[in-house]
Design a protein around this motif. Sequence first.
Motif, PDB file in Angstrom:
ATOM      1  N   LEU A 252      10.511  34.761  56.477  1.00 13.50           N
ATOM      2  CA  LEU A 252      10.162  36.174  56.611  1.00 13.50           C
ATOM      3  C   LEU A 252      10.636  36.982  55.395  1.00 13.50           C
ATOM      4  O   LEU A 252       9.924  37.885  54.912  1.00 13.50           O
ATOM      5  N   GLU A 253      11.831  36.637  54.890  1.00 15.91           N
ATOM      6  CA  GLU A 253      12.329  37.331  53.696  1.00 15.91           C
ATOM      7  C   GLU A 253      11.438  37.050  52.496  1.00 15.91           C
ATOM      8  O   GLU A 253      11.123  37.959  51.711  1.00 15.91           O
TER       9      GLU A 253
ATOM     10  N   LEU B 253       2.695  45.142  47.046  1.00 18.78           N
ATOM     11  CA  LEU B 253       2.633  46.591  47.211  1.00 18.78           C
ATOM     12  C   LEU B 253       2.989  47.285  45.900  1.00 18.78           C
ATOM     13  O   LEU B 253       2.362  48.270  45.521  1.00 18.78           O
ATOM     14  N   SER B 254       3.993  46.794  45.211  1.00 19.06           N
ATOM     15  CA  SER B 254       4.381  47.427  43.947  1.00 19.06           C
ATOM     16  C   SER B 254       3.352  47.157  42.864  1.00 19.06           C
ATOM     17  O   SER B 254       3.166  47.977  41.948  1.00 19.06           O
ATOM     18  N   SER B 255       2.642  46.049  42.926  1.00 15.24           N
ATOM     19  CA  SER B 255       1.615  45.798  41.911  1.00 15.24           C
ATOM     20  C   SER B 255       0.383  46.641  42.168  1.00 15.24           C
ATOM     21  O   SER B 255      -0.360  46.946  41.241  1.00 15.24           O
ATOM     22  N   GLN B 256       0.158  47.076  43.363  1.00 12.41           N
ATOM     23  CA  GLN B 256      -0.994  47.931  43.678  1.00 12.41           C
ATOM     24  C   GLN B 256      -0.724  49.365  43.292  1.00 12.41           C
ATOM     25  O   GLN B 256      -1.635  50.136  43.094  1.00 12.41           O
ATOM     26  N   LYS B 257       0.447  49.784  43.126  1.00  8.69           N
ATOM     27  CA  LYS B 257       0.735  51.168  42.806  1.00  8.69           C
ATOM     28  C   LYS B 257       0.462  51.407  41.419  1.00  8.69           C
ATOM     29  O   LYS B 257       0.139  51.577  40.486  1.00  8.69           O
TER      30      LYS B 257
ATOM     31  N   LEU C 156       5.110  40.612  49.916  1.00  6.08           N
ATOM     32  CA  LEU C 156       4.398  41.848  50.252  1.00  6.08           C
ATOM     33  C   LEU C 156       4.916  43.030  49.433  1.00  6.08           C
ATOM     34  O   LEU C 156       4.139  43.912  49.017  1.00  6.08           O
ATOM     35  N   THR C 157       6.233  43.014  49.189  1.00  6.24           N
ATOM     36  CA  THR C 157       6.800  44.089  48.367  1.00  6.24           C
ATOM     37  C   THR C 157       6.256  44.000  46.952  1.00  6.24           C
ATOM     38  O   THR C 157       5.884  45.026  46.350  1.00  6.24           O
TER      39      THR C 157
END
Length: 137
Positions: free
Chosen positions: A122-123, A133-137, A129-130
């Motif tokens: 899970l980690e 998410l940061s690459s999409q910003k 996912l983090t």
Amino acid sequence: MKKQVGTIISIVLVIIIAVFALMNFESVAVNFGFTSVKMPLVLLILICLLIGALIIFLFSSTQNVKKNRQFKQLASESQQKQDELQDQIKQLTINLKSLETRLKNSYGKQEIGTRDQQISDLEDEIAKLTEKLSSQK
């Protein structure tokens, strides 16, 4: 039933011996080697019968003593074997409890290991996912 048959046979034999003895009532000379005795034949028959009965009684009583001794020895050996088996059962019960405890501890460790692996997975997924998410910003 066997005692009744034995009793009936004994009574019949006693009657036959009594009739035989009463038929032979005359006096006879009995030579013992060192002396000679004159006695009624009835008395001689009854004395011989009594001596025979005593001999049979002595032989049967010695056999009973031997059988009782063997029975006691076998009972003692049986009790000793039972005690040994009881001790083995107790030892096996202790070993079983020990193995059950070890199995429970082992199962608990496996479960903890599985949960740690799930947490780790899970980690890793959170990290992915983090990053996503940061690459999409």
